[in-house]
Design a protein around this motif. Structure first.
Motif: not given
Length: 431
Positions: A327-351, A370-373
């Motif tokens: 997962x590069x930074x572009x993938x991370x940004x897109x995934x978090x936009x998806x999470x925000x779209x779904x109204x999720x509480x947030x994300x976690x990084x492993x590890x 922050x930007x997605x929300x």
């Protein structure tokens, strides 16, 4: 003159006093609803990769200590056998909060076989280490009976802990365990929604390291199967767990292979074996994010290909005969936009130990969330409801972190009451 109390009674009085004062304080400070979770799992076994003192705690709202085991026979928490890890456990919360007083620390508890060395430290009580919550890291219940026991466990722990004490669980990428040895292995969604503050969905590790072709390890979408982060996350929502109690996991490791032919280096290319063993992951077929970046930087430019797949929302790098999905930074940004779209509480990084020296992914994730929300349209996210029947069922999650065995011989339902009380007391001793 009054008789002098015994040492044992004096200690008991001190403990009772501390508990009473703390309970009184907690009753006056009921936790407010969480606006967002930006969490990270810190693998104690990999502390050498990034000392805790070097972690930028301002990038996270919650940091998990991963993990303490439960002795299968004694049903008590096991302290690490390595002295350095014992010290890390004792100072984890204090070190983190010295950098960010607002961050919450959570103790992740799993299962383990428990060798002689590990059992030797089980007499010590970890309840004095200042954690703000406990995480049930049962990876993963493998039968309907174990799922029922999981539901009983979280209900009992919720009843045992005081208001404001966090209870979370580390769970499978889907609410249904596809590869379980028995059919119909579903999480008890009602108990999860009622008793846990949230679930940390491990939306990664979806391809076995033994596969003989290259593949994305944590794609956001896969139209041909249920093998995707989006399907796994949405399955939890469809099962009735509120989006406000779902946190999506992002991997800070990459899955690697040795290519059969360096010229054939796309997705699905034939591979001869899992990739090289790395110092970071200490496993073949897995690389830390830092090592993926090092691999790309140290190979000659003509031998390195980095590609972003729009359909899957996934990235890979091909460097000579080594191929890595990550997962590069572009993938991370897109995934978090998806999470925000779904109204999720947030994300976690492993590890979080696996990030590079600049904490590039941790920083980008915090910014992107922050930007997605705050975005009025939450970006043009598609594919949130991925419901096509799978071509083949996905394999078990195969993350490079230590996995906890799921064995019918060990039942979380029969955990000793001391463990439940330990969870209760963790909040009382803030360092």
């Amino acid at each position: 003159m009054a008789a002098k109390p015994s040492t044992g009674n004096a200690r008991l009085l001190v403990v009772i006093s501390v508990v009473a004062v703390t309970l009184s304080s907690l009753s006056l400070a009921v936790a407010a609803s969480l606006e967002a979770v930006r969490a990270g799992y810190y693998l104690a076994a990999d502390a050498r990769l990034r000392p805790l003192a070097e972690l930028d705690a301002s990038l996270y709202t919650h940091l998990y200590y991963y993990a303490l085991a439960v002795h299968p026979a004694r049903r008590t928490l096991l302290l690490p056998a390595e002295p350095g890890q014992v010290r890390l456990l004792a100072t984890f919360s204090r070190t983190v909060k010295a950098k960010n007083r607002g961050v919450k620390t959570v103790l992740s508890v799993g299962t383990a076989g428990g060798g002689a060395a590990a059992a030797a430290g089980s007499g010590s009580d970890p309840a004095e280490n200042g954690f703000d919550g406990i995480d049930v890291a049962w990876r993963f219940p493998a039968s309907a009976v174990e799922m029922a026991e999981f539901g009983f466990l979280v209900a009992e722990w919720r009843a045992a802990v005081p208001p404001g004490f966090l209870l979370t669980a580390t769970v499978y990428f889907s609410n249904h365990v596809f590869d379980a040895p028995f059919a119909g292995v579903d999480y008890p969604s009602d108990s999860v929604a009622r008793n846990l503050d949230w679930v940390n969905v491990m939306a990664f590790g979806l391809r076995p390291a033994s596969a003989n072709v290259t593949a994305f390890d944590a794609p956001l979408y896969d139209r041909a199967s249920h093998y995707s982060a989006s399907y796994g996350v949405v399955s939890w929502l469809d099962a009735g767990v509120p989006a406000s109690k779902v946190v999506m996991g992002l991997p800070l490791y990459g899955r690697s292979w040795f290519l059969r032919n360096k010229a054939n280096n796309g997705v699905g290319a034939p591979a001869v074996s899992s990739g090289p063993k790395q110092r970071g992951s200490n496993a073949t077929g897995a690389m830390s994010y830092a090592e993926v970046q090092w691999l790309a930087a140290t190979r000659t430019s003509s031998a390195v290909i980095t590609a972003y797949d729009n359909a899957s929302v996934a990235t890979y790098v091909s460097a000579g005969d080594v191929w890595v999905a990550f997962d590069g930074v572009a993938v991370v940004a897109e995934k978090l936009a998806f999470a925000a779209h779904c109204g999720l509480l947030g994300y976690f990084l492993w590890p979080v130990n696996y990030d590079d020296a600049n904490l590039t992914v941790s920083r980008r994730a915090s910014q992107a969330w922050t930007q997605s929300k705050s975005s009025p349209d939450l970006r043009n996210i598609t594919g949130a409801r991925q419901t096509q029947a799978p071509v083949q069922l996905p394999p078990a999650l195969q993350s490079p972190a230590p996995t906890a065995p799921t064995s019918a011989s060990f039942s979380w339902r029969t955990l000793d009451v001391r463990l439940q009380l330990g969870a209760l007391l963790l909040v009382f001793y803030q360092l």
